[in-house]
Design an enzyme around this catalytic site. Structure first.
Site, short mmCIF file in Angstrom:
data_model
loop_
_atom_site.label_atom_id
_atom_site.label_comp_id
_atom_site.label_asym_id
_atom_site.label_seq_id
_atom_site.Cartn_x
_atom_site.Cartn_y
_atom_site.Cartn_z
N LYS A 1 -2.97 21.11 34.69
CA LYS A 1 -3.32 21.73 33.42
C LYS A 1 -3.82 23.16 33.62
CE LYS A 1 -4.97 19.50 29.95
NZ LYS A 1 -3.72 19.48 29.18
N ALA B 1 -3.08 25.36 36.14
CA ALA B 1 -1.97 26.23 36.50
C ALA B 1 -1.02 26.41 35.33
CB ALA B 1 -1.23 25.66 37.70
N ASN B 2 -0.74 25.34 34.59
CA ASN B 2 0.13 25.46 33.42
C ASN B 2 -0.42 26.47 32.42
OD1 ASN B 2 1.68 23.42 34.53
ND2 ASN B 2 0.97 21.84 33.13
N LEU C 1 -2.73 17.43 16.43
CA LEU C 1 -2.40 16.21 15.70
C LEU C 1 -0.96 15.77 15.92
CD1 LEU C 1 -4.08 17.30 12.33
CD2 LEU C 1 -5.09 15.87 14.12
N GLY D 1 0.83 18.75 13.57
CA GLY D 1 0.36 20.11 13.80
C GLY D 1 -1.03 20.14 14.37
N THR E 1 5.10 17.14 28.21
CA THR E 1 4.13 17.29 29.30
C THR E 1 3.21 18.49 29.13
OG1 THR E 1 5.68 16.24 30.84
CG2 THR E 1 3.86 17.49 31.80
N GLY F 1 0.55 20.65 25.09
CA GLY F 1 -0.85 20.96 24.85
C GLY F 1 -1.33 22.18 25.62
N ASP F 2 -0.79 22.40 26.81
CA ASP F 2 -1.15 23.57 27.60
C ASP F 2 -0.62 24.85 26.94
OD1 ASP F 2 -2.36 21.93 29.51
OD2 ASP F 2 -0.47 21.66 30.58
N GLY G 1 10.25 19.85 31.93
CA GLY G 1 9.35 20.39 32.94
C GLY G 1 8.11 21.01 32.33
#
Length: 270
Positions: A41, A43-44, A187, A191, A215, A218-219, A254
């Site tokens: 998380k 690094a992303n 959410l 959204g 994956t 969220g980041d 990815g």
């Protein structure tokens, strides 16, 4: 002015299996495909901020093994400055299962990430943390922060810090020890909503995309929201852009390869 962001967080190598559906407990699902991507998380979100035009420093740790260079590849390609803590533990690994609808199940073996503790910060406008590193590292970053402190409180647990901006999903919200300041709640397909001291100040829905891998959605959301606010955009505009960033990431395979640029977000919203 270009935002200067220091990210204190995890650096992993993602081992990703794609299957038609996720297995039930005790079940084996065959016919999957396999890929490896830089992840974590921290690094992303560092790579995401850099792709959005910020100047980024990443503080984290990798192990003395053959996986370290692979885990750091995306950060180096993104011109993210690296401040790596020494560790004798293996580089962090995330085992990621992705089904045909883009839903995921993730198990993390943190390895070297557990050796990030007290930190020293370069000059910054904001510090961004997540909870894939020890509490002491997050607390140290908060104590040393002289700008905006943003916490993506995932995986969910209570930490003794008082962020200016907190990003959580609806389930992680329940674990927050404090809900003052700005709190963005994602959410999913609905959204996100932005709260200020508990009062709703903005709400946005994501653009429609064909989701294939959630994956790093969220980041992408977290990074874009922070960068947008540092650029002095209005709350509504910032939240809309963050939702667009998350949607774009979910439409690609990815973690770090999925993270969008400013131009891609502008094009999606135009």
């Amino acid at each position: 002015m270009t935002p200067r962001i220091t990210v204190v967080g995890s650096i992993n190598l993602d081992l990703v299996a794609r299957c038609k559906r996720l297995p039930r407990p005790g079940e084996t699902v065959s016919g999957a495909t396999f890929a490896r991507y830089p992840g974590g998380k921290g690094a992303n979100q560092a790579v995401a901020c850099a792709r959005l035009g910020a100047t980024v420093t990443m503080i984290g740790a990798v192990g003395p093994d053959s996986l370290a260079d692979e885990a750091l590849a995306g950060l180096r390609e993104g011109d993210v400055a690296l401040d790596l803590h020494a560790s004798t533990k293996p580089t962090g690994i995330a085992v990621v299962l992705v089904d045909a609808a883009g839903e995921t199940e993730i198990v993390v073996a943190p390895g070297a990430n557990t050796d990030v503790h007290d930190v020293e910060l370069a000059e910054h406008d904001a510090v961004l943390c997540q909870l894939e590193i020890p509490d002491r590292a997050v607390e140290s970053a908060w104590e040393a922060c002289s700008g905006v402190f943003c916490l993506n409180a995932a995986p969910a647990r209570a930490v003794a810090v008082d962020p200016d901006l907190t990003v959580v999903n609806r389930y992680e919200l329940e674990a927050l020890s404090r809900r003052d300041g700005l709190v963005a709640v994602t959410l999913g397909e609905e959204g996100a909503v932005l709260l200020e001291d508990g009062e709703e100040v903005a709400r946005a829905a994501p653009p429609r995309v064909d989701a294939v891998d959630g994956t790093a959605a969220g980041d992408a959301f977290t990074a874009c929201l922070l960068v947008s606010l540092l650029e002095k955009r209005e709350y509504g505009d910032s939240l809309e852009r963050a939702c667009a960033a998350g949607a774009l990431a979910a439409s690609r395979h990815g973690a770090q390869p999925s993270l969008p640029t400013t131009a891609e977000i502008d094009a999606l919203l135009s």
